[in-house]
Design an enzyme around this catalytic site. Structure first.
Site, PDB file in Angstrom:
ATOM      1  N   SER A 246       0.809  -1.213   0.000  1.00  0.00           N
ATOM      2  CA  SER A 246       0.000   0.000   0.000  1.00  0.00           C
ATOM      3  C   SER A 246       0.846   1.269   0.000  1.00  0.00           C
ATOM      4  O   SER A 246       0.527   2.237  -0.692  1.00  0.00           O
ATOM      5  CB  SER A 246      -0.931  -0.006   1.222  1.00  0.00           C
ATOM      6  N   HIS A 302       1.031   4.643   4.736  1.00  0.00           N
ATOM      7  CA  HIS A 302       0.535   5.363   3.560  1.00  0.00           C
ATOM      8  C   HIS A 302       1.119   6.758   3.488  1.00  0.00           C
ATOM      9  O   HIS A 302       1.462   7.255   2.396  1.00  0.00           O
ATOM     10  CB  HIS A 302      -0.987   5.432   3.600  1.00  0.00           C
TER      11      HIS A 302
END
Length: 321
Positions: A246, A302
């Site tokens: 991610s 992230h």
């Protein structure tokens, strides 16, 4: 008198016979040719000056072969200097060569790097990354789970144990199919655009940089933020491992969004949304996850990928890439 005449005739016959039996020399062509008639050989001449010509460019007496070599060498040097001045000879020059998209090539990162010639194509780099993620996903079904946790998950325990390779290998690791599919869809569509604009080597470096930054932010959160929230999330939260691409995919997606904020991004392949709004929502959601603390999705990882995208965008804007 008759005997003497016969002897003279005999000697004459012997001389004629010797001349007939002697091998005749083969005619040799002149190795030198005139400048204005290269296809016609010049007859041999006893004069030594017949084997030399006057080269108009240099004014020196040279054989035709040497003069031709000199002219060809000067012409090649002139073409080389002209190409060098235009920046065409050096594929990794500092000159900003813009592509159809309007952004310069990032080849300045690769000056003098020999392995650039082994890089795959633009689409091949995306497929290679996807293939690596799929291979590790299959490895979770075949290998010992304890081995996978030690070498394909990021955690404070692995980091303190010296398994630093998990900073990168965890970015290729997925256990759930939906997690893998979601990340690979984003990598395929956004990564293909980045790779076609900036090259496959740039995409690979961006992916790796996003992965390492995401892992570092994940560890920082577990080491400093999680202990402060132990009353709410429990004592074991700081030891929770993480995995997934991610952060790396987030770096690729947000760089595309930063570069083209006015383009439309089709949510669920149907709903058109401006890229700037998508980027704001992604970053805002990650900030909320970090503040909240309780979520299966690591907002800190992230944000590490988002930071890499912002730094790359700033370098591109300044013309450093």
């Amino acid at each position: 008198m008759a005997t003497r005449r016969r002897l003279l005739q005999f000697h004459s016959l012997l001389a004629q016979q010797a001349l007939r039996a002697a091998p005749r020399p083969k005619p040799q062509s002149n190795p030198y040719r005139l400048l204005h008639s290269p296809s016609r050989p010049v007859a041999a001449s006893p004069s030594p000056s017949s084997n030399l010509i006057l080269c108009r460019n240099s004014g020196s007496l040279l054989p035709m072969s040497a003069a031709a070599v000199g002219v060809a060498a000067r012409a090649a040097a002139a073409r080389w200097l002209a190409a060098r001045g235009s920046g065409l000879l050096d594929p990794f020059s500092l000159q900003r060569r813009r592509r159809a998209s309007g952004w310069p090539s990032p080849s300045t990162f690769l000056r003098g790097v020999s392995w650039v010639h082994w890089m795959p194509s633009a689409d091949g780099a995306v497929l290679m990354l996807i293939g690596a993620n799929v291979a590790v996903f299959m490895l979770w079904r075949l290998a010992d789970p304890s081995f996978m946790r030690r070498h394909f998950m990021i955690s404070l325990d692995n980091f303190k144990s010296g398994r630093l390779h998990t900073l990168l290998t965890s970015a290729f690791s997925h256990k759930e199919p939906d997690h893998l599919i979601t990340n690979m869809i984003g990598l395929y569509f956004f990564g293909s655009n980045i790779s076609n604009v900036f090259g496959p080597a740039f995409l690979l470096k961006l992916y790796i940089a996003g992965a390492l930054a995401g892992s570092a932010f994940f560890l920082l959160e577990k080491a400093f933020l999680a202990p402060r929230k132990q009353v709410y999330v429990g004592w074991g939260d700081s030891r929770t491992p993480g995995l997934g691409a991610s952060a790396a995919v987030n770096a690729v997606m947000l760089l595309q969004i930063f570069l083209y904020p006015k383009r439309l991004v089709y949510l669920y392949f149907v709903i058109p949304i401006p890229a700037a709004i998508v980027g704001a929502v992604l970053i805002g959601a990650d900030l909320w996850r970090v503040k909240k603390g309780q979520d299966r999705v690591s907002g800190s990882a992230h944000l590490g990928g988002a930071l890499v995208a912002a730094l790359m965008w700033a370098r591109i804007r300044k013309g450093w890439i």
